[in-house]
Design an enzyme around this catalytic site. Structure first.
Site, short mmCIF file in Angstrom:
data_model
loop_
_atom_site.label_atom_id
_atom_site.label_comp_id
_atom_site.label_asym_id
_atom_site.label_seq_id
_atom_site.Cartn_x
_atom_site.Cartn_y
_atom_site.Cartn_z
N GLU A 285 47.56 -6.16 -35.96
CA GLU A 285 48.36 -4.73 -35.92
C GLU A 285 49.45 -4.50 -36.83
O GLU A 285 50.48 -5.10 -36.52
CB GLU A 285 48.78 -4.60 -34.48
CG GLU A 285 47.70 -4.43 -33.47
CD GLU A 285 48.00 -3.93 -32.30
OE1 GLU A 285 47.40 -2.92 -31.93
OE2 GLU A 285 48.92 -4.34 -31.46
N ASN B 42 45.80 0.28 -24.99
CA ASN B 42 46.85 -0.38 -24.60
C ASN B 42 47.81 0.68 -24.57
O ASN B 42 48.42 1.65 -25.08
CB ASN B 42 47.58 -1.09 -25.76
CG ASN B 42 49.00 -1.70 -25.48
OD1 ASN B 42 49.39 -1.48 -24.33
ND2 ASN B 42 49.40 -2.20 -26.39
N LYS C 61 50.53 0.74 -23.00
CA LYS C 61 52.03 0.26 -23.19
C LYS C 61 52.72 1.00 -22.00
O LYS C 61 52.25 0.77 -20.80
CB LYS C 61 52.55 0.99 -24.36
CG LYS C 61 51.66 0.78 -25.87
CD LYS C 61 52.28 1.30 -27.03
CE LYS C 61 51.33 0.67 -28.16
NZ LYS C 61 51.63 1.05 -29.52
N GLY D 215 51.92 3.64 -34.02
CA GLY D 215 52.47 4.70 -33.72
C GLY D 215 53.03 5.76 -34.77
O GLY D 215 53.76 6.57 -34.50
N GLU E 46 55.53 -4.97 -30.28
CA GLU E 46 56.74 -4.42 -29.70
C GLU E 46 57.28 -5.56 -28.69
O GLU E 46 58.71 -5.36 -28.56
CB GLU E 46 56.28 -3.39 -28.76
CG GLU E 46 55.86 -2.19 -29.71
CD GLU E 46 54.95 -1.21 -29.27
OE1 GLU E 46 54.59 -1.35 -27.94
OE2 GLU E 46 54.41 -0.25 -29.96
N SER F 107 47.23 2.96 -35.04
CA SER F 107 47.08 4.45 -35.80
C SER F 107 45.55 4.72 -35.72
O SER F 107 45.05 5.73 -36.47
CB SER F 107 47.83 5.06 -36.82
OG SER F 107 49.26 5.08 -36.55
N HIS G 104 52.27 -8.69 -28.41
CA HIS G 104 52.14 -7.42 -29.01
C HIS G 104 53.48 -7.42 -29.78
O HIS G 104 54.69 -7.96 -29.48
CB HIS G 104 52.36 -6.15 -27.98
CG HIS G 104 51.88 -5.02 -28.81
ND1 HIS G 104 52.99 -4.37 -29.35
CD2 HIS G 104 50.64 -4.25 -29.04
CE1 HIS G 104 52.37 -3.28 -29.94
NE2 HIS G 104 51.09 -3.20 -29.46
P1 13P Z 1 48.87 3.37 -31.91
O1 13P Z 1 47.23 3.37 -31.55
O2 13P Z 1 49.54 4.27 -30.96
O3 13P Z 1 49.41 3.19 -33.25
O4 13P Z 1 49.32 1.76 -31.14
C1 13P Z 1 48.47 0.65 -31.62
C2 13P Z 1 48.95 -0.42 -30.75
O5 13P Z 1 50.11 -0.93 -30.81
C3 13P Z 1 48.08 -0.86 -29.82
O6 13P Z 1 48.60 -2.23 -29.20
#
Ligand code: 13P
Length: 252
Positions: free
Chosen positions: A165, A12, A14, A171, A97, A210, A95
């Protein structure tokens, strides 16, 4: 991306990536071609989907969201059909976010997932608890509630995966404990089977938060972890390679 229980490793990106990064996407696509036992995909910013899908020769490219309506007065939004038209074969929906920053509710996510499935996109529906919810021992309830409310009735009839997640692991470099992952994925599997019968066993449950080359082998070996959704470590072929290798080793 047909056989449901092969490991599925999805990057992803982002809000990262411009045309300068197409060479990295090609490198990741080539890498995926060398790991035939693993299904892999990259979910990119919409601006890159067309270019990437043309450049990456059959490698699965996806989006990160879509609108629940087919068309209309929705400035700035993209329909599932538009993603498909640009060359996407899948999309992430819900997601955390977007749940947080765009205030997406389970009912929105369910409608979007359904719209994406109807249009013919493969879908990854995301769920996950916040740190507060984990510390107050509400994680299981929150995640199973999100799972129930966010999945359309059609979930098991067409290609759909779910991604667990934990928000606090995204992150942050802080990975969920494998016992907690096993507990959550086991509970999600039980809920999927209860709702969809045997078809619930075919829905892949990915872990995200992560995941990287150092911890992927351990996480992907947890029962009911059928793949990974990877943010930061999917941005370069060099970081993505060990995750694909770990998944391939477990697929043998
Ligand atoms: P990270 O791998 O950067 O922690 O992000 C995970 C994520 O949100 C994938 O959708």
């Amino acid at each position: 991306m047909r056989d449901q229980m092969r490991k599925l490793i999805v990057g992803n990106w982002k809000m990262n990536g411009t045309s300068r990064d197409v060479s990295e996407i090609i490198a990741i696509a080539e890498l995926s071609g060398m790991h035939a036992a693993v299904d892999a995909a990259l979910c990119l910013p919409a601006t890159l989907i067309d270019r990437a899908s043309q450049a990456a020769g059959g490698f699965a490219i996806g989006g990160q969201d879509c609108h629940m309506m087919e068309a209309g007065a929705h400035t700035g939004c993209l329909s599932a059909e538009m993603l498909l038209d640009a060359g996407a074969v899948l999309t992430i929906i819900g997601h955390s976010e977007r749940r947080a920053a765009q205030h997406e509710q389970d009912s929105d996510i369910r409608a979007k997932a359904e719209a994406a499935q109807v249009a013919g996109l493969q879908v990854i529906v995301c769920v996950g608890e916040t740190l507060d919810e984990r510390e107050s021992k509400k994680a299981l309830n929150v995640v199973l509630g999100q799972l129930h409310q966010s999945l359309p009735e059609t979930a098991a009839s067409q290609w759909l995966s779910v991604a667990y997640e934990p928000v606090w692991a995204i992150g942050t470099g802080r990975v969920a404990d494998t016992n907690d992952v096993a507990e959550m994925h086991g509970a999600m599997r039980a809920a999927l089977v209860e709702r969809f019968g045997e078809d619930g066993r075919k829905i892949r449950i990915l872990y995200g938060g992560s995941m990287n080359g150092d911890n992927a082998a351990q996480l992907l070996a947890v029962p009911n972890v059928d793949g990974g959704l990877i943010g930061g470590a999917s941005l370069t072929a060099a970081k993505f390679r060990p995750i694909l290798s770990a998944a391939a080793a477990l697929s043998k």
